[in-house]
Design a protein around this motif. Structure first.
Motif, PDB file in Angstrom:
ATOM      1  N   SER A   1      -9.978  -5.364 -12.052  1.00  0.00           N
ATOM      2  CA  SER A   1     -10.523  -6.178 -10.957  1.00  0.00           C
ATOM      3  C   SER A   1     -11.582  -5.406 -10.181  1.00  0.00           C
ATOM      4  N   PHE A   2     -11.310  -4.113  -9.955  1.00  0.00           N
ATOM      5  CA  PHE A   2     -12.264  -3.269  -9.223  1.00  0.00           C
ATOM      6  C   PHE A   2     -13.593  -3.177  -9.976  1.00  0.00           C
ATOM      7  N   ILE A   3     -13.510  -2.894 -11.293  1.00  0.00           N
ATOM      8  CA  ILE A   3     -14.731  -2.759 -12.109  1.00  0.00           C
ATOM      9  C   ILE A   3     -15.489  -4.081 -12.179  1.00  0.00           C
ATOM     10  N   SER A   4     -14.748  -5.184 -12.398  1.00  0.00           N
ATOM     11  CA  SER A   4     -15.382  -6.502 -12.478  1.00  0.00           C
ATOM     12  C   SER A   4     -16.049  -6.874 -11.155  1.00  0.00           C
ATOM     13  N   SER A   5     -15.361  -6.623 -10.037  1.00  0.00           N
ATOM     14  CA  SER A   5     -15.921  -6.939  -8.717  1.00  0.00           C
ATOM     15  C   SER A   5     -17.151  -6.103  -8.422  1.00  0.00           C
ATOM     16  N   LEU A   6     -17.102  -4.823  -8.867  1.00  0.00           N
ATOM     17  CA  LEU A   6     -18.238  -3.930  -8.642  1.00  0.00           C
ATOM     18  C   LEU A   6     -19.456  -4.396  -9.426  1.00  0.00           C
TER      19      LEU A   6
ATOM     20  N   ALA B   1       0.834  -1.205   0.000  1.00  0.00           N
ATOM     21  CA  ALA B   1       0.000   0.000   0.000  1.00  0.00           C
ATOM     22  C   ALA B   1       0.866   1.252   0.000  1.00  0.00           C
ATOM     23  N   LEU B   2       1.951   1.238   0.776  1.00  0.00           N
ATOM     24  CA  LEU B   2       2.868   2.384   0.814  1.00  0.00           C
ATOM     25  C   LEU B   2       3.571   2.568  -0.528  1.00  0.00           C
ATOM     26  N   LEU B   3       3.908   1.442  -1.173  1.00  0.00           N
ATOM     27  CA  LEU B   3       4.535   1.527  -2.493  1.00  0.00           C
ATOM     28  C   LEU B   3       3.572   2.122  -3.510  1.00  0.00           C
ATOM     29  N   PHE B   4       2.299   1.697  -3.469  1.00  0.00           N
ATOM     30  CA  PHE B   4       1.308   2.246  -4.393  1.00  0.00           C
ATOM     31  C   PHE B   4       1.061   3.731  -4.111  1.00  0.00           C
ATOM     32  N   PHE B   5       1.125   4.131  -2.847  1.00  0.00           N
ATOM     33  CA  PHE B   5       1.017   5.557  -2.514  1.00  0.00           C
ATOM     34  C   PHE B   5       2.161   6.343  -3.159  1.00  0.00           C
TER      35      PHE B   5
ATOM     36  N   ALA C   1      -9.042  -5.000  -4.167  1.00  0.00           N
ATOM     37  CA  ALA C   1      -8.575  -4.000  -5.142  1.00  0.00           C
ATOM     38  C   ALA C   1      -8.404  -2.643  -4.474  1.00  0.00           C
ATOM     39  N   CYS C   2      -9.348  -2.279  -3.604  1.00  0.00           N
ATOM     40  CA  CYS C   2      -9.294  -0.975  -2.923  1.00  0.00           C
ATOM     41  C   CYS C   2      -8.097  -0.866  -1.984  1.00  0.00           C
ATOM     42  N   ALA C   3      -7.618  -2.006  -1.463  1.00  0.00           N
ATOM     43  CA  ALA C   3      -6.486  -1.998  -0.539  1.00  0.00           C
ATOM     44  C   ALA C   3      -5.261  -1.337  -1.160  1.00  0.00           C
ATOM     45  N   ASP C   4      -5.126  -1.438  -2.494  1.00  0.00           N
ATOM     46  CA  ASP C   4      -4.007  -0.780  -3.178  1.00  0.00           C
ATOM     47  C   ASP C   4      -4.452   0.469  -3.937  1.00  0.00           C
ATOM     48  N   LEU C   5      -5.679   0.456  -4.476  1.00  0.00           N
ATOM     49  CA  LEU C   5      -6.146   1.602  -5.268  1.00  0.00           C
ATOM     50  C   LEU C   5      -6.369   2.846  -4.408  1.00  0.00           C
ATOM     51  N   VAL C   6      -6.854   2.666  -3.168  1.00  0.00           N
ATOM     52  CA  VAL C   6      -7.098   3.825  -2.298  1.00  0.00           C
ATOM     53  C   VAL C   6      -5.790   4.541  -1.948  1.00  0.00           C
ATOM     54  N   PRO C   7      -4.739   3.823  -1.483  1.00  0.00           N
ATOM     55  CA  PRO C   7      -3.464   4.514  -1.241  1.00  0.00           C
ATOM     56  C   PRO C   7      -2.912   5.182  -2.493  1.00  0.00           C
TER      57      PRO C   7
ATOM     58  N   GLU D   1       1.037  -2.397 -15.775  1.00  0.00           N
ATOM     59  CA  GLU D   1       0.145  -3.546 -15.888  1.00  0.00           C
ATOM     60  C   GLU D   1      -0.535  -3.894 -14.559  1.00  0.00           C
ATOM     61  N   PRO D   2       0.176  -3.856 -13.413  1.00  0.00           N
ATOM     62  CA  PRO D   2      -0.528  -4.089 -12.143  1.00  0.00           C
ATOM     63  C   PRO D   2      -1.647  -3.090 -11.882  1.00  0.00           C
ATOM     64  N   THR D   3      -1.437  -1.826 -12.265  1.00  0.00           N
ATOM     65  CA  THR D   3      -2.477  -0.816 -12.047  1.00  0.00           C
ATOM     66  C   THR D   3      -3.691  -1.091 -12.929  1.00  0.00           C
ATOM     67  N   LEU D   4      -3.463  -1.411 -14.217  1.00  0.00           N
ATOM     68  CA  LEU D   4      -4.572  -1.768 -15.103  1.00  0.00           C
ATOM     69  C   LEU D   4      -5.311  -3.004 -14.576  1.00  0.00           C
TER      70      LEU D   4
END
Length: 283
Positions: A185-190, A145-149, A201-207, A177-180
């Motif tokens: 994954s977020f859109i599919s899960s939603l 999460a810190l790395l994605f931030f 997905a939010c665990a990394d997308l939010v940071p 590619e990890p971000t895409l």
């Protein structure tokens, strides 16, 4: 309002594609100065700033959701016409930015700024071609999460700078590619109401989203200060970034499928990109 959302979608599409700069698209549409001012004065004049920023961000978000997979397909299936369309969009922006320096003369400092920032974009394109295929982990965790931030901060800062591609920076960092994948994954899960997948997905997308906000605000204040102190030199630097962007895009294009018909299609898409840039330019 509708035009602002469409302009935001152009910026969003640009930020999806490696080598294409969302900042360049903002310049091409005559929105760059106002964007920087709205960001840096958000808390001072929040009503005016939000009236401008919200449609842009809504459009960019819609583009991310609606067109990420489409442009991934187009770049894989039709790389030459697709990239030539982006080149048309970028080159079509030059008359708008050239008007900023039209009556200000040209000296050595301006030439240095142009050449230096032209070289930065081309150098990034060369560096991208030499980077390895290491990819970031998308396994949820504090360190990740810190790395994605941190990646969000860096990518957002580059997204705001005309001519520098935020998605190209993600590629260089190994996070494109990890971000895409996370967004998909977020859109599919939603869509499938998969709450476990959504939280993962939010665990990394939010940071990363928080990092993007920090990066945009930080670089906007820096750019505002530079433009106030050296306005003409700054615009020549931006012109260098813009002129170099098509070069960087064409350097990264897969030319293996080149043919006469592909060339004709590319000319058509280039003209279409130029037309869109001219229609969406200015207010």
């Amino acid at each position: 309002m509708l035009k602002r959302i469409l302009q935001g979608m152009v910026v969003g599409i640009a930020n999806i594609i490696p080598g294409v700069s969302g900042g360049t698209m903002l310049v091409s549409m005559g929105l760059y100065d106002q964007l920087i001012e709205s960001i840096t004065h958000l808390f001072r004049d929040w009503k005016k700033s939000l009236r401008f920023l919200l449609p842009i961000f809504i459009g960019a978000g819609l583009a991310l959701v609606l067109f990420a997979k489409l442009f991934e397909y187009l770049l894989a299936a039709w790389p030459i016409p697709t990239n030539l369309c982006f080149c048309g969009l970028i080159i079509g922006s030059l008359p708008f930015i050239a008007a900023k320096v039209k009556h200000n003369g040209f000296d050595a400092s301006m030439a240095v700024c142009f050449v230096l920032f032209f070289g930065i974009v081309v150098g990034m394109a060369l560096l991208e071609g030499k980077t390895g295929s290491a990819q970031a982990s998308t396994t949820p965790g504090l360190v990740n999460a810190l790395l994605f931030f941190a990646v969000g901060v860096i990518a957002a800062a580059t997204m705001v700078i005309p001519g520098v591609s935020g998605s190209m920076m993600l590629m260089l960092l190994g996070y494109y590619e990890p971000t895409l994948h996370l967004i998909s994954s977020f859109i599919s899960s939603l869509l499938h109401l998969d709450w476990t997948g959504l939280m993962a997905a939010c665990a990394d997308l939010v940071p990363m989203g928080i990092g993007i906000g920090v990066g945009i605000f930080g670089i906007a204040r820096l750019i505002e200060w530079v433009m106030a102190k050296w306005p003409t030199q700054t615009y020549w630097a931006i012109i260098g970034l813009i002129v170099a962007s098509p070069v960087a895009i064409l350097m990264g294009t897969d030319w293996s499928g080149f043919s006469l018909w592909i060339l004709i299609a590319g000319i058509v898409t280039f003209a279409a990109g130029w037309f869109v840039a001219s229609r969406l330019g200015g207010e």
